[in-house]
Design a protein around this motif. Structure first.
Motif, PDB file in Angstrom:
ATOM      1  N   ALA A 142       0.828  -1.213   0.000  1.00 13.79           N
ATOM      2  CA  ALA A 142       0.000   0.000   0.000  1.00 13.79           C
ATOM      3  C   ALA A 142       0.856   1.254   0.000  1.00 13.79           C
ATOM      4  N   GLY A 143       2.173   1.082   0.056  1.00 11.83           N
ATOM      5  CA  GLY A 143       3.077   2.229   0.152  1.00 11.83           C
ATOM      6  C   GLY A 143       3.323   2.894  -1.189  1.00 11.83           C
ATOM      7  N   GLY A 144       4.172   3.919  -1.167  1.00  8.15           N
ATOM      8  CA  GLY A 144       4.442   4.681  -2.377  1.00  8.15           C
ATOM      9  C   GLY A 144       5.009   3.814  -3.489  1.00  8.15           C
ATOM     10  N   VAL A 145       6.072   3.077  -3.213  1.00 10.31           N
ATOM     11  CA  VAL A 145       6.662   2.195  -4.222  1.00 10.31           C
ATOM     12  C   VAL A 145       5.775   0.966  -4.421  1.00 10.31           C
ATOM     13  N   GLY A 146       5.216   0.467  -3.318  1.00 11.64           N
ATOM     14  CA  GLY A 146       4.431  -0.762  -3.367  1.00 11.64           C
ATOM     15  C   GLY A 146       3.231  -0.662  -4.300  1.00 11.64           C
ATOM     16  N   THR A 205       1.880  -7.933   0.753  1.00 12.65           N
ATOM     17  CA  THR A 205       1.737  -7.790   2.198  1.00 12.65           C
ATOM     18  C   THR A 205       1.444  -6.329   2.511  1.00 12.65           C
ATOM     19  N   ALA A 206       0.635  -6.139   3.549  1.00 14.88           N
ATOM     20  CA  ALA A 206       0.298  -4.800   4.025  1.00 14.88           C
ATOM     21  C   ALA A 206      -0.401  -4.960   5.362  1.00 14.88           C
ATOM     22  N   SER A 207      -0.461  -3.880   6.137  1.00  8.47           N
ATOM     23  CA  SER A 207      -1.244  -3.888   7.370  1.00  8.47           C
ATOM     24  C   SER A 207      -2.707  -4.125   7.013  1.00  8.47           C
ATOM     25  N   PRO A 208      -3.450  -4.830   7.886  1.00  7.54           N
ATOM     26  CA  PRO A 208      -4.835  -5.167   7.552  1.00  7.54           C
ATOM     27  C   PRO A 208      -5.690  -3.965   7.132  1.00  7.54           C
ATOM     28  N   ALA A 209      -5.498  -2.802   7.765  1.00  9.63           N
ATOM     29  CA  ALA A 209      -6.330  -1.634   7.431  1.00  9.63           C
ATOM     30  C   ALA A 209      -6.090  -1.160   5.996  1.00  9.63           C
ATOM     31  N   LYS A 210      -4.981  -1.595   5.393  1.00 12.64           N
ATOM     32  CA  LYS A 210      -4.634  -1.135   4.043  1.00 12.64           C
ATOM     33  C   LYS A 210      -4.986  -2.170   2.967  1.00 12.64           C
ATOM     34  N   HIS A 211      -5.537  -3.323   3.387  1.00  9.56           N
ATOM     35  CA  HIS A 211      -5.776  -4.397   2.414  1.00  9.56           C
ATOM     36  C   HIS A 211      -6.753  -3.984   1.323  1.00  9.56           C
ATOM     37  N   GLY A 239       1.512  -8.240   6.648  1.00 11.32           N
ATOM     38  CA  GLY A 239       2.975  -8.305   6.656  1.00 11.32           C
ATOM     39  C   GLY A 239       3.554  -8.495   8.049  1.00 11.32           C
ATOM     40  N   ARG A 240       2.745  -8.251   9.069  1.00 12.34           N
ATOM     41  CA  ARG A 240       3.249  -8.407  10.449  1.00 12.34           C
ATOM     42  C   ARG A 240       2.719  -9.690  11.088  1.00 12.34           C
ATOM     43  N   HIS A 241       2.266 -10.649  10.266  1.00 11.59           N
ATOM     44  CA  HIS A 241       1.810 -11.950  10.783  1.00 11.59           C
ATOM     45  C   HIS A 241       2.957 -12.601  11.560  1.00 11.59           C
ATOM     46  N   VAL A 285      16.206  -6.357  -3.188  1.00 14.43           N
ATOM     47  CA  VAL A 285      16.164  -5.605  -1.929  1.00 14.43           C
ATOM     48  C   VAL A 285      16.385  -4.127  -2.228  1.00 14.43           C
ATOM     49  N   TYR A 286      15.408  -3.280  -1.868  1.00 12.29           N
ATOM     50  CA  TYR A 286      15.585  -1.845  -2.122  1.00 12.29           C
ATOM     51  C   TYR A 286      15.212  -0.981  -0.929  1.00 12.29           C
ATOM     52  N   GLY A 287      14.943  -1.584   0.225  1.00 13.55           N
ATOM     53  CA  GLY A 287      14.631  -0.768   1.392  1.00 13.55           C
ATOM     54  C   GLY A 287      14.648  -1.587   2.654  1.00 13.55           C
ATOM     55  N   GLY A 320      20.549  -6.247  -5.006  1.00  9.30           N
ATOM     56  CA  GLY A 320      20.351  -4.961  -4.340  1.00  9.30           C
ATOM     57  C   GLY A 320      20.033  -3.880  -5.354  1.00  9.30           C
ATOM     58  N   LEU A 321      19.215  -2.912  -4.927  1.00  4.13           N
ATOM     59  CA  LEU A 321      18.805  -1.835  -5.840  1.00  4.13           C
ATOM     60  C   LEU A 321      18.785  -0.498  -5.116  1.00  4.13           C
ATOM     61  N   HIS A 322      19.479   0.470  -5.701  1.00  6.32           N
ATOM     62  CA  HIS A 322      19.342   1.878  -5.296  1.00  6.32           C
ATOM     63  C   HIS A 322      19.179   2.652  -6.594  1.00  6.32           C
ATOM     64  N   ILE A 323      18.047   3.306  -6.751  1.00  2.00           N
ATOM     65  CA  ILE A 323      17.716   3.852  -8.064  1.00  2.00           C
ATOM     66  C   ILE A 323      18.674   4.974  -8.481  1.00  2.00           C
ATOM     67  N   GLY A 324      19.158   5.761  -7.505  1.00  2.00           N
ATOM     68  CA  GLY A 324      20.118   6.822  -7.844  1.00  2.00           C
ATOM     69  C   GLY A 324      21.423   6.234  -8.346  1.00  2.00           C
ATOM     70  N   LEU A 362       4.982   8.568   8.338  1.00  2.13           N
ATOM     71  CA  LEU A 362       5.624   7.660   7.380  1.00  2.13           C
ATOM     72  C   LEU A 362       6.513   6.661   8.123  1.00  2.13           C
ATOM     73  N   GLU A 363       7.303   7.188   9.057  1.00  3.76           N
ATOM     74  CA  GLU A 363       8.221   6.332   9.814  1.00  3.76           C
ATOM     75  C   GLU A 363       7.466   5.270  10.613  1.00  3.76           C
ATOM     76  N   GLU A 364       6.301   5.657  11.137  1.00  2.00           N
ATOM     77  CA  GLU A 364       5.523   4.721  11.953  1.00  2.00           C
ATOM     78  C   GLU A 364       4.674   3.776  11.108  1.00  2.00           C
TER      79      GLU A 364
HETATM   80  N1  LIG Z   1      16.420   1.755  -3.172  1.00  4.14           N
HETATM   81  C1  LIG Z   1      15.809   2.775  -3.735  1.00  4.14           C
HETATM   82  O1  LIG Z   1      16.246   3.313  -4.735  1.00  4.14           O
HETATM   83  C2  LIG Z   1      14.532   3.251  -3.127  1.00  4.14           C
HETATM   84  C3  LIG Z   1      13.732   4.188  -3.772  1.00  4.14           C
HETATM   85  C4  LIG Z   1      12.516   4.547  -3.184  1.00  4.14           C
HETATM   86  C5  LIG Z   1      12.176   4.007  -1.959  1.00  4.14           C
HETATM   87  N2  LIG Z   1      13.010   3.120  -1.348  1.00  4.14           N
HETATM   88  C6  LIG Z   1      12.675   2.456  -0.094  1.00  4.14           C
HETATM   89  O2  LIG Z   1      11.529   1.680  -0.380  1.00  4.14           O
HETATM   90  C7  LIG Z   1      10.743   1.572   0.800  1.00  4.14           C
HETATM   91  C8  LIG Z   1       9.348   2.033   0.488  1.00  4.14           C
HETATM   92  O3  LIG Z   1       9.374   3.441   0.314  1.00  4.14           O
HETATM   93  P1  LIG Z   1       8.029   4.268   0.339  1.00  4.14           P
HETATM   94  O4  LIG Z   1       8.375   5.700   0.328  1.00  4.14           O
HETATM   95  O5  LIG Z   1       7.145   3.727  -0.718  1.00  4.14           O
HETATM   96  O6  LIG Z   1       7.479   3.934   1.789  1.00  4.14           O
HETATM   97  P2  LIG Z   1       6.130   3.179   2.169  1.00  4.14           P
HETATM   98  O7  LIG Z   1       6.175   1.818   1.584  1.00  4.14           O
HETATM   99  O8  LIG Z   1       5.009   4.077   1.776  1.00  4.14           O
HETATM  100  O9  LIG Z   1       6.224   3.108   3.754  1.00  4.14           O
HETATM  101  C9  LIG Z   1       6.863   2.061   4.382  1.00  4.14           C
HETATM  102  C10 LIG Z   1       5.851   0.946   4.707  1.00  4.14           C
HETATM  103  O10 LIG Z   1       6.572  -0.167   5.219  1.00  4.14           O
HETATM  104  C11 LIG Z   1       5.709  -0.944   6.010  1.00  4.14           C
HETATM  105  N3  LIG Z   1       6.322  -1.375   7.267  1.00  4.14           N
HETATM  106  C12 LIG Z   1       6.408  -2.668   7.687  1.00  4.14           C
HETATM  107  N4  LIG Z   1       7.008  -2.734   8.868  1.00  4.14           N
HETATM  108  C13 LIG Z   1       7.276  -1.482   9.237  1.00  4.14           C
HETATM  109  C14 LIG Z   1       7.893  -0.917  10.389  1.00  4.14           C
HETATM  110  N5  LIG Z   1       8.348  -1.689  11.400  1.00  4.14           N
HETATM  111  N6  LIG Z   1       8.031   0.428  10.466  1.00  4.14           N
HETATM  112  C15 LIG Z   1       7.608   1.209   9.450  1.00  4.14           C
HETATM  113  N7  LIG Z   1       7.023   0.726   8.316  1.00  4.14           N
HETATM  114  C16 LIG Z   1       6.850  -0.605   8.222  1.00  4.14           C
HETATM  115  C17 LIG Z   1       4.468  -0.088   6.288  1.00  4.14           C
HETATM  116  O11 LIG Z   1       3.412  -0.622   5.513  1.00  4.14           O
HETATM  117  P3  LIG Z   1       2.370  -1.668   6.172  1.00  4.14           P
HETATM  118  O12 LIG Z   1       1.688  -0.898   7.271  1.00  4.14           O
HETATM  119  O13 LIG Z   1       1.474  -2.033   5.078  1.00  4.14           O
HETATM  120  O14 LIG Z   1       3.209  -2.811   6.693  1.00  4.14           O
HETATM  121  C18 LIG Z   1       4.875   1.285   5.810  1.00  4.14           C
HETATM  122  O15 LIG Z   1       3.762   2.048   5.406  1.00  4.14           O
HETATM  123  C19 LIG Z   1      11.448   2.400   1.880  1.00  4.14           C
HETATM  124  O16 LIG Z   1      12.239   1.520   2.649  1.00  4.14           O
HETATM  125  C20 LIG Z   1      12.329   3.324   1.076  1.00  4.14           C
HETATM  126  O17 LIG Z   1      13.465   3.710   1.795  1.00  4.14           O
HETATM  127  C21 LIG Z   1      14.160   2.731  -1.913  1.00  4.14           C
END
Ligand SMILES: NC(=O)c1ccc[n+]([C@@H]2O[C@H](COP(=O)([O-])OP(=O)(O)OC[C@H]3O[C@@H](n4cnc5c(N)ncnc54)[C@H](OP(=O)(O)O)[C@@H]3O)[C@@H](O)[C@H]2O)c1
Length: 280
Positions: free
Chosen positions: A105-109, A126-132, A146-148, A190-192, A215-219, A265-267
């Motif tokens: 449910a996240g930005g990249v997801g 995977t996602a938190s139940p409220a986001k399914h 995802g936290r099962h 793996v990208y995060g 491993g992936l880092h887009i920059g 976002l962090e939480e």
């Molecule tokens: N490598 C790269 O080039 C690149 C580029 C962009 C982003 N990223 C990385 O990709 C990931 C996703 O980025 P995003 O901006 O799209 O963020 P996001 O997915 O919108 O936010 C992170 C999600 O991770 C899940 N999560 C599971 N366990 C968690 C925990 N203990 N604490 C916090 N979140 C938890 C949460 O979703 P649920 O509630 O559904 O579990 C949360 O909403 C990040 O790690 C980011 O750093 C990497």
């Protein structure tokens, strides 16, 4: 990670934060060859994006798609390019394969679920139940919490193994990702590490999880393999024309709310793309 100072080679306080921005070109720097005209609306990355004005490297400035607002273009070079890189040049997704997308449910997801479905994959998310409900609406075939407490067991029971894992959560899911990927042919990109660091040993890769780990880092990809990055942007333009990639719908907040938005976002309390508007 940047606010915590854990982003590799990240800025040290005090600094102007932010990665990605969209807006209008007001001037071109003296060293820019063949600049886009002043007034062009672009989206791109660069330091100090949480500001009214920033210096965006010209090479990475992508015109905002025709008919889209600046806000709708946010995510193009960060979220969508990352999801596409994970699925295609790295993940080598093929029609009929099963792809596991964490934090779907996240930005990249969200981008990854749409793209994987477009390429003909079966998507386990995977996602938190409220986001399914959000993830199902994107077309995911199966959504798991995802936290099962036994995520690996749950994924094995429901999928019998997957071909590709998009791993962005780290500590909370990494072991389950390695276990879910099929031996030999399975890929884990793996990208995060949103939940913290995870590790894997040579013993694990030889004796327990014989998977392809990438491993992936887009920059870094853009800098090390500009041709591949250019192909990603070309493919994104094609997907926009096809309507597979629709205008973004970021949740826009005033810049002054930045600390509160970053804390959410962090939480893990947010869904989709978040934006800060310095002009509101
Ligand atoms: N490598 C790269 O080039 C690149 C580029 C962009 C982003 N990223 C990385 O990709 C990931 C996703 O980025 P995003 O901006 O799209 O963020 P996001 O997915 O919108 O936010 C992170 C999600 O991770 C899940 N999560 C599971 N366990 C968690 C925990 N203990 N604490 C916090 N979140 C938890 C949460 O979703 P649920 O509630 O559904 O579990 C949360 O909403 C990040 O790690 C980011 O750093 C990497």
């Amino acid at each position: 990670m940047q606010t915590r100072g854990t982003y590799a080679n990240g800025p040290r306080a005090p600094y102007t934060a932010g990665f990605e921005a969209a807006g209008e070109i007001v001037a071109a720097g003296p060293g820019v060859a063949d600049p886009l005209p002043v007034g062009t609306h672009v989206v791109g990355v660069g330091p100090g994006a949480f500001a009214g004005y920033m210096a965006m490297p010209a090479a990475g400035a992508v015109p905002v798609p025709a008919g889209w607002s600046d806000a709708q273009a946010l995510g193009l070079v960060l979220n969508w390019a990352t999801a596409l890189a994970a699925l295609r040049p790295l993940g080598r997704v093929r029609e009929g394969e099963t792809v596991l997308v964490h934090a779907a449910a996240g930005g990249v997801g969200q981008a990854a679920v749409r793209l994987a479905k477009h390429y003909g994959a079966r998507v386990v998310a995977t996602a938190s139940p409220a986001k399914h409900v959000t993830v199902r609406a994107l077309g995911a075939d199966l959504v798991v919490d995802g936290r099962h407490p036994d995520l690996a067991g749950e994924l094995a029971r429901l999928t019998g193994g997957v071909d590709l894992v998009l791993e962005s959560v780290g500590r909370a899911t990494f072991a389950a990702s390695l276990a879910a990927a099929r031996p030999f042919s399975g890929r884990v990109v793996v990208y995060g590490a949103a939940s913290g660091e995870a590790s894997v040993s040579t013993y694990d890769l030889v004796f327990t999880h014989q998977v392809q780990l990438k491993g992936l880092h887009i920059g870094t990809l853009a800098a090390a393999a500009p041709g591949v990055f250019g192909e990603l942007l070309d493919e994104l333009r094609r997907l926009i024309d096809l309507g597979v990639y629709p205008p973004g719908t970021p949740e826009v907040h005033p810049l002054a709310d930045g600390p509160r938005v970053l804390a959410a976002l962090e939480e893990g309390r947010t869904e989709g793309k978040l934006a800060l508007d310095p002009w509101s």
